[in-house]
Design a protein around this motif. Sequence first.
Motif, PDB file in Angstrom:
ATOM      1  N   ILE A 110       0.871  -1.175   0.000  1.00  0.00           N
ATOM      2  CA  ILE A 110       0.000   0.000   0.000  1.00  0.00           C
ATOM      3  C   ILE A 110       0.904   1.219   0.000  1.00  0.00           C
ATOM      4  CG2 ILE A 110      -1.804   1.273   1.210  1.00  0.00           C
ATOM      5  CD1 ILE A 110      -2.698  -1.347   2.467  1.00  0.00           C
ATOM      6  N   SER A 111       0.814   2.024  -1.040  1.00  0.00           N
ATOM      7  CA  SER A 111       1.751   3.136  -1.215  1.00  0.00           C
ATOM      8  C   SER A 111       0.998   4.400  -1.611  1.00  0.00           C
ATOM      9  CB  SER A 111       2.785   2.803  -2.297  1.00  0.00           C
ATOM     10  OG  SER A 111       3.679   3.864  -2.492  1.00  0.00           O
ATOM     11  N   GLY A 112       1.377   5.519  -0.984  1.00  0.00           N
ATOM     12  CA  GLY A 112       0.849   6.803  -1.407  1.00  0.00           C
ATOM     13  C   GLY A 112      -0.458   7.210  -0.779  1.00  0.00           C
ATOM     14  N   ALA A 113      -1.027   6.383   0.094  1.00  0.00           N
ATOM     15  CA  ALA A 113      -2.275   6.752   0.764  1.00  0.00           C
ATOM     16  C   ALA A 113      -1.989   7.790   1.849  1.00  0.00           C
ATOM     17  CB  ALA A 113      -2.924   5.526   1.387  1.00  0.00           C
ATOM     18  N   ARG A 114      -3.053   8.402   2.404  1.00  0.00           N
ATOM     19  CA  ARG A 114      -2.862   9.297   3.540  1.00  0.00           C
ATOM     20  C   ARG A 114      -2.391   8.474   4.735  1.00  0.00           C
ATOM     21  NH1 ARG A 114      -6.173  11.521   7.745  1.00  0.00           N
ATOM     22  NH2 ARG A 114      -5.431  13.589   8.354  1.00  0.00           N
ATOM     23  N   HIS A 115      -3.198   7.562   5.232  1.00  0.00           N
ATOM     24  CA  HIS A 115      -2.801   6.475   6.123  1.00  0.00           C
ATOM     25  C   HIS A 115      -3.105   5.192   5.360  1.00  0.00           C
ATOM     26  CE1 HIS A 115      -2.799   9.319   9.487  1.00  0.00           C
ATOM     27  NE2 HIS A 115      -4.055   9.637   9.217  1.00  0.00           N
ATOM     28  N   LYS A 133       4.180   1.992   2.572  1.00  0.00           N
ATOM     29  CA  LYS A 133       5.234   2.970   2.371  1.00  0.00           C
ATOM     30  C   LYS A 133       4.690   4.232   1.710  1.00  0.00           C
ATOM     31  CE  LYS A 133       6.848   1.003  -2.050  1.00  0.00           C
ATOM     32  NZ  LYS A 133       8.008   0.416  -2.755  1.00  0.00           N
ATOM     33  N   ASN A 134       5.457   5.293   1.902  1.00  0.00           N
ATOM     34  CA  ASN A 134       5.188   6.575   1.230  1.00  0.00           C
ATOM     35  C   ASN A 134       3.794   7.120   1.545  1.00  0.00           C
ATOM     36  OD1 ASN A 134       7.739   6.431  -0.057  1.00  0.00           O
ATOM     37  ND2 ASN A 134       6.859   5.150  -1.663  1.00  0.00           N
ATOM     38  N   THR A 135       3.302   6.898   2.749  1.00  0.00           N
ATOM     39  CA  THR A 135       2.046   7.526   3.142  1.00  0.00           C
ATOM     40  C   THR A 135       2.308   9.000   3.452  1.00  0.00           C
ATOM     41  OG1 THR A 135       2.420   6.813   5.434  1.00  0.00           O
ATOM     42  CG2 THR A 135       1.024   5.418   4.052  1.00  0.00           C
ATOM     43  N   LEU A 150      -1.416  -5.879  14.979  1.00  0.00           N
ATOM     44  CA  LEU A 150      -0.615  -5.506  13.812  1.00  0.00           C
ATOM     45  C   LEU A 150       0.609  -6.407  13.814  1.00  0.00           C
ATOM     46  CD1 LEU A 150      -0.698  -1.602  14.267  1.00  0.00           C
ATOM     47  CD2 LEU A 150      -2.323  -3.035  12.999  1.00  0.00           C
ATOM     48  N   SER A 151       0.725  -7.291  12.838  1.00  0.00           N
ATOM     49  CA  SER A 151       1.825  -8.254  12.857  1.00  0.00           C
ATOM     50  C   SER A 151       2.432  -8.430  11.470  1.00  0.00           C
ATOM     51  CB  SER A 151       1.341  -9.610  13.382  1.00  0.00           C
ATOM     52  OG  SER A 151       0.448 -10.224  12.482  1.00  0.00           O
ATOM     53  N   ARG A 152       3.744  -8.596  11.456  1.00  0.00           N
ATOM     54  CA  ARG A 152       4.509  -8.937  10.261  1.00  0.00           C
ATOM     55  C   ARG A 152       4.309  -7.938   9.116  1.00  0.00           C
ATOM     56  NH1 ARG A 152       2.583 -13.962  12.185  1.00  0.00           N
ATOM     57  NH2 ARG A 152       4.260 -15.344  12.871  1.00  0.00           N
ATOM     58  N   ASN A 153       4.054  -6.686   9.457  1.00  0.00           N
ATOM     59  CA  ASN A 153       3.984  -5.645   8.438  1.00  0.00           C
ATOM     60  C   ASN A 153       5.316  -4.920   8.336  1.00  0.00           C
ATOM     61  OD1 ASN A 153       0.918  -5.688   7.983  1.00  0.00           O
ATOM     62  ND2 ASN A 153       1.050  -5.366  10.204  1.00  0.00           N
ATOM     63  N   THR A 154       5.582  -4.359   7.166  1.00  0.00           N
ATOM     64  CA  THR A 154       6.693  -3.427   6.986  1.00  0.00           C
ATOM     65  C   THR A 154       6.101  -2.036   6.782  1.00  0.00           C
ATOM     66  OG1 THR A 154       8.187  -5.066   6.014  1.00  0.00           O
ATOM     67  CG2 THR A 154       8.615  -2.751   5.500  1.00  0.00           C
ATOM     68  N   VAL A 155       6.519  -1.096   7.620  1.00  0.00           N
ATOM     69  CA  VAL A 155       6.023   0.274   7.534  1.00  0.00           C
ATOM     70  C   VAL A 155       7.231   1.185   7.364  1.00  0.00           C
ATOM     71  CG1 VAL A 155       4.653   2.069   8.618  1.00  0.00           C
ATOM     72  CG2 VAL A 155       4.101  -0.335   9.046  1.00  0.00           C
ATOM     73  N   GLN A 156       7.286   1.888   6.235  1.00  0.00           N
ATOM     74  CA  GLN A 156       8.474   2.695   5.947  1.00  0.00           C
ATOM     75  C   GLN A 156       8.116   3.955   5.177  1.00  0.00           C
ATOM     76  OE1 GLN A 156      10.328  -0.562   3.678  1.00  0.00           O
ATOM     77  NE2 GLN A 156      10.317   0.767   1.878  1.00  0.00           N
ATOM     78  N   ALA A 157       8.988   4.956   5.326  1.00  0.00           N
ATOM     79  CA  ALA A 157       8.916   6.200   4.548  1.00  0.00           C
ATOM     80  C   ALA A 157       7.592   6.936   4.722  1.00  0.00           C
ATOM     81  CB  ALA A 157       9.195   5.924   3.072  1.00  0.00           C
ATOM     82  N   ALA A 158       7.047   6.931   5.948  1.00  0.00           N
ATOM     83  CA  ALA A 158       5.841   7.720   6.212  1.00  0.00           C
ATOM     84  C   ALA A 158       6.210   9.187   6.342  1.00  0.00           C
ATOM     85  CB  ALA A 158       5.160   7.247   7.490  1.00  0.00           C
ATOM     86  N   GLY A 159       5.421  10.077   5.724  1.00  0.00           N
ATOM     87  CA  GLY A 159       5.628  11.517   5.823  1.00  0.00           C
ATOM     88  C   GLY A 159       6.869  12.000   5.111  1.00  0.00           C
ATOM     89  N   GLN A 160       7.225  13.248   5.406  1.00  0.00           N
ATOM     90  CA  GLN A 160       8.399  13.858   4.793  1.00  0.00           C
ATOM     91  C   GLN A 160       9.255  14.501   5.868  1.00  0.00           C
ATOM     92  OE1 GLN A 160       7.512  16.432   1.417  1.00  0.00           O
ATOM     93  NE2 GLN A 160       5.551  15.384   1.124  1.00  0.00           N
TER      94      GLN A 160
END
Length: 477
Positions: A110-115, A133-135, A150-160
Amino acid sequence: MTRSRTPRRVIALATGVITAVLGLTALPVGPASGAVTYLYVRGGSGCSDTGSGTSAVPFCTIAKAAKVAVAGQTVLVSSGTYVDEVSPWHSGVSGSPITFQPAAGATVTISGARHAFTISNQSWITVSGFTIKNTSRDGIYLSNATNITLSRNTVQAAGQRASGATAYGMYLNAVSKSVMSRNLVTNNSSSGIFLVNGSTANQIYGNEISWNANGYTRAAVGIDLRAPGNLVSSNRVHDNEDSGIQAYPGGDRNTIVNNVVYHNKGFTTVRQTNCSPPSSGNTAGCITGDHGIDSYGVTGGTVVGNTVYDNAASGINLEAVPAGTSSGFTFANNISVDNGVLCPNGAGGTVSCPRTTGDIRVDAASRLGTTLDYDLVNLSVSGSVIVWGTSFYTTISAFRNATGQETHGLQANPRWTNPAQAVFTLQAGSPAIDSANSSARGQTTTDASSRSRVDDSATTNTGAGVRTYDDRGAYEF
């Protein structure tokens, strides 16, 4: 200074042991056995958001499935990159959660969403196995929610990395009885996992949390606890811009156990507004990083059995307890080595870190009601291993004689396997083996890798408690 990154470790912990520490009810960490109905999501031709989400005619978006999914249903998502924000409309129930996960063998981004996921006023929902990524805002946002996994997710590059545009990896606002396990939360523009507004009775375990940074001011933490009564266990927390794990006002009575916290230090060529002043060879940039485990203005905490190494400031820190208040803090069975010593200067060299020093530090306001024992500390260079109030101690024996604390404390090389490569398991002959207090508040029957405590036949037991053979630090030999 460039740091080599270690492979992500998948840590399987015994949930029963973890929940016992806080007296919690064990929470489901996967689809409930009673969930027999599936909703399918597959972008591309043949999908329809006006259909019923069958395998023959799946939904096009995860967001559509989230509107219709009810207790006991599992949303299976086919491979692909999705851009929709997922906001469930219904709750699950105990034993029958609503589950979102990739289909068998699928890779879902999931990329580019707000959340990527917003879960508000809901309960008994599981989100597992996604790359987020890239939320534009926080990767996963939970508010007024209970029993979320929340398990086994990768969460990266949120915000700026710009003022007003930063975002957390996972934001928990008034969330309770929930589990964050085995996630990789990395390279976000604010703290990795953030708990606030009374979020309590949550379990944060087995995650890797790294490289989170604002970029323009020293503020991003690995795990930021602004709420009370949570369990933080068996995480690897490293290379974050500020401290690895911190409890700040509101974060009373948290239990921090079996974590590996290292290298929360670094250098940026961008001059920041909240960092160390320039020093020789460091005129253009900024030394970042702070403590390994930091407790500030909170009471009733437990910091037990952690491995803390090479952080910019004091490794385990307690300060600013309200005047005249007993801190109620227990420090025991930790290994804390080479903290608050040296930082990179951006040119391949090092400079002294000018903030606090010591493998363990308790400031003058925080000594009342604080107990330290069975910790192992060591420095490979000259300096203070323990700071107590305004006194600096270069040996643990001098600290013991002056304060009566650390009666069973050790100052020695812990004999880690390869600390330069972030391998902190113990080698034979380590003084940490069979020398911990198994009855210390918060001590667990398993280590950070879910291994049971084992009596090493080659080592004389010098520990205490119900077992005299527990090892100090996060890993059992």
